[in-house]
Design an enzyme around this catalytic site. Structure first.
Site, PDB file in Angstrom:
ATOM      1  N   GLU A 177     -10.136   5.144   2.499  1.00 34.16           N
ATOM      2  CA  GLU A 177     -10.825   4.278   1.785  1.00 34.16           C
ATOM      3  C   GLU A 177     -10.868   4.605   0.238  1.00 34.16           C
ATOM      4  OE1 GLU A 177     -14.926   4.018   3.157  1.00 34.16           O
ATOM      5  OE2 GLU A 177     -14.191   3.023   4.887  1.00 34.16           O
ATOM      6  N   GLU A 377     -12.256   3.119  11.799  1.00 32.60           N
ATOM      7  CA  GLU A 377     -13.548   3.223  11.694  1.00 32.60           C
ATOM      8  C   GLU A 377     -14.325   1.784  11.892  1.00 32.60           C
ATOM      9  OE1 GLU A 377     -15.620   5.028   8.341  1.00 32.60           O
ATOM     10  OE2 GLU A 377     -13.840   6.484   8.021  1.00 32.60           O
TER      11      GLU A 377
HETATM   12  C1  BGC Z   1     -16.674   6.424   5.562  1.00 32.42           C
HETATM   13  C2  BGC Z   1     -17.433   7.295   5.986  1.00 32.42           C
HETATM   14  C3  BGC Z   1     -18.873   7.133   6.168  1.00 32.42           C
HETATM   15  C4  BGC Z   1     -18.981   5.654   6.624  1.00 32.42           C
HETATM   16  C5  BGC Z   1     -20.366   4.899   7.132  1.00 32.42           C
HETATM   17  C6  BGC Z   1     -17.209   4.836   5.628  1.00 32.42           C
HETATM   18  O1  BGC Z   1     -16.899   4.200   4.302  1.00 32.42           O
HETATM   19  O2  BGC Z   1     -15.260   6.547   5.397  1.00 32.42           O
HETATM   20  O3  BGC Z   1     -17.495   8.357   5.549  1.00 32.42           O
HETATM   21  O4  BGC Z   1     -19.868   7.753   6.662  1.00 32.42           O
HETATM   22  O5  BGC Z   1     -18.108   4.878   6.274  1.00 32.42           O
HETATM   23  O6  BGC Z   1     -21.003   4.862   5.933  1.00 32.42           O
END
Ligand code: BGC
Length: 472
Positions: A177, A377
């Site tokens: 990111e 994610e």
């Molecule tokens: C990040 C994580 C973070 C998650 C939840 C993402 O942008 O890669 O490190 O914990 O969001 O906020």
């Protein structure tokens, strides 16, 4: 647009089955879980400094976090029990190179070897993120990502990791990111550390000047990414290497020309600025003009050729929420702003809009030549309403709905021909949530941060069933 309500899994009709090879995973990052911040020769990272010296995380830190450094065998056993097929974690650069470059700390290599072997022994495929935001402080002291030498610092670190683990690890992610770390969070960190930079009021209110200035660091990440891809290929290792981008599909708040134009700009700032170079080797001309008018981005002859030549094997997509965008001539971010989250049960990371995942996957597929993608994610936290441990259970209905409805959209995209190969829930464990400290929980597994007790939430049982049935 905003009338959407998250789909309720108990209401969904029809069975959803994912392709046989679909990879079911979960994700974490080193600083958010490992703890052991001074152990076995580890060096100091910028996050150690932000937390311990600057108090940027509301007084909290990852010094102990969820103590994964010591508890990894039990944690891997929990993942195995859930049936997770793949686990995405990041390496702390400072465990391997305490000063960022130069002398290797063998104890750091040994830790990741133990973790990797434990995972493989449990039938779980390791996926390594090389950089999830914890730059060695020694390199920050030399100018950090602003210094063009950072490209070679990273290439050196990546080569060490490939040589140490590349015999067993066949999926690599260079960076996590760039937008969130360098432009969003980066704006707050710069304001907190540099008195000449004004603190943004909100993430949508970051000044265009600051973003343009941070684009210099983004450019160094992209060069470093290309150098790491080049290094991986030169070592002739088996497996694939990619990068993870946060994608925020953008929609007009109102059906007007002005808001549609604003969407194009936000999409450029959040998405195309990263997707275009990574997947086509060029920056988008419209945003390049906006940034170049405000800062010298340090793009030298040959840079774009290097980026174009060493493109990723796959794209990692992190998706949490969309942006509903409106034109606002007074807004500091190039005259565009996004609407506040008005969801009845607001999630920490913005409006819940599962269709956004379908839209972004099909759009990337169409606009960028059908790339291979993983959702690296996706997940949510809603606070105590969803996340209270009571009688040894956490009935996190909102998280279950969130994951289910997003998987439905991922499946729809696959049905429509998108080359989506896997899905990683953020996160398997509650953990350290950066500047929010421990206030925001995202885990499938609840962690009591005082006792380190792990407890399966209902979402963990649900995810176990989904993996077992390869769908729902
Ligand atoms: C990040 C994580 C973070 C998650 C939840 C993402 O942008 O890669 O490190 O914990 O969001 O906020």
């Amino acid at each position: 647009m905003k009338s959407h309500m998250p789909a309720d899994p108990r209401r969904s009709s029809g069975r959803i089955t994912f392709p046989d090879a679909f990879l079911w995973g979960t994700a974490t990052a080193a600083y958010q879980i490992e703890g052991a911040y001074q152990e076995d020769g580890k060096g100091v990272s910028v996050w150690d400094t932000y937390c311990n010296d600057l108090g940027l995380a509301r007084g909290a830190s990852g010094n102990v976090a969820i103590d994964h450094y010591h508890r990894y065998p039990d944690d891997v056993a929990l993942l195995a029990a859930m049936g997770v097929q793949s686990y995405r974690f990041s390496i702390a650069w400072t465990r391997i190179l305490p000063d960022g470059t130069g002398a290797i700390n063998q104890a750091g290599i040994d830790f990741y070897n133990r973790l990797i072997n434990e995972l493989i022994g449990a039938g779980i495929e390791p996926v390594i993120t090389l950089y999830h935001w914890d730059l060695p402080q020694a390199l920050a002291d030399r100018g950090g990502w602003r210094n063009r030498a950072s490209v070679e610092w990273f290439a050196e670190y990546a080569a060490i990791a490939f040589n140490a683990f590349g015999d067993r690890v066949t999926k690599w992610i260079t960076f996590n990111e760039p937008y969130v770390n360098l432009m969003m969070l980066g704006a707050f960190i710069r304001a907190a550390t540099d008195p000449s930079v004004a603190m943004p009021v909100s993430p949508t209110d970051i000044a265009g000047e600051l973003m343009a200035d941070q684009a210099i660091e983004v450019h160094h990440w992209l060069l470093a990414h290309a150098r790491a891809v080049q290094t991986h290929r030169s070592l002739a290792l088996a497996g694939d290497i990619g990068i993870t981008l946060s994608i925020h599909p953008a929609y007009p708040a109102n059906d007007t020309d002005a808001d549609r134009a604003a969407v194009h700009i936000i999409d450029g700032l959040h998405n195309r600025w990263f997707l275009d170079p990574v997947l086509t080797g060029e920056y988008p001309a419209d945003i390049l003009d906006l940034y170049s008018a405000k800062a010298d981005l340090g793009i030298l002859d040959g840079d774009m050729a290097l980026i174009a030549e060493h493109r990723a094997d796959f794209l990692g997509v992190n998706y949490y929420s969309p942006a509903f965008v409106t034109a606002d001539p007074a807004a500091p971010m190039f005259g565009v702003s996004t609407l506040p989250n008005t969801d009845e049960q607001p999630a920490f990371n913005g409006p819940v809009y599962p269709e956004g995942l379908y839209d972004l996957l099909t759009r990337i597929d169409a606009d960028y030549g059908h790339p291979t993608m993983y959702i690296t994610e996706n997940g949510a936290g809603f606070g105590p309403v969803d996340d209270t441990l009571s009688d040894g259970a956490v009935n996190d209905t909102l998280r279950q709905d969130y994951i289910t409805s997003h998987l439905e959209q991922a499946h729809r995209a696959i049905e429509d021909g998108v080359d989506l190969r896997g899905y990683f829930v953020w996160s398997c464990f509650d953990n350290f949530e950066w500047v929010f400290g421990y206030a925001n929980r995202f885990g499938l597994i609840h962690v009591d941060f005082d006792t380190q007790q792990r407890t399966w939430k209902d979402s963990a049982f649900m995810y176990q069933r989904y993996i077992r049935d390869n769908g729902f």
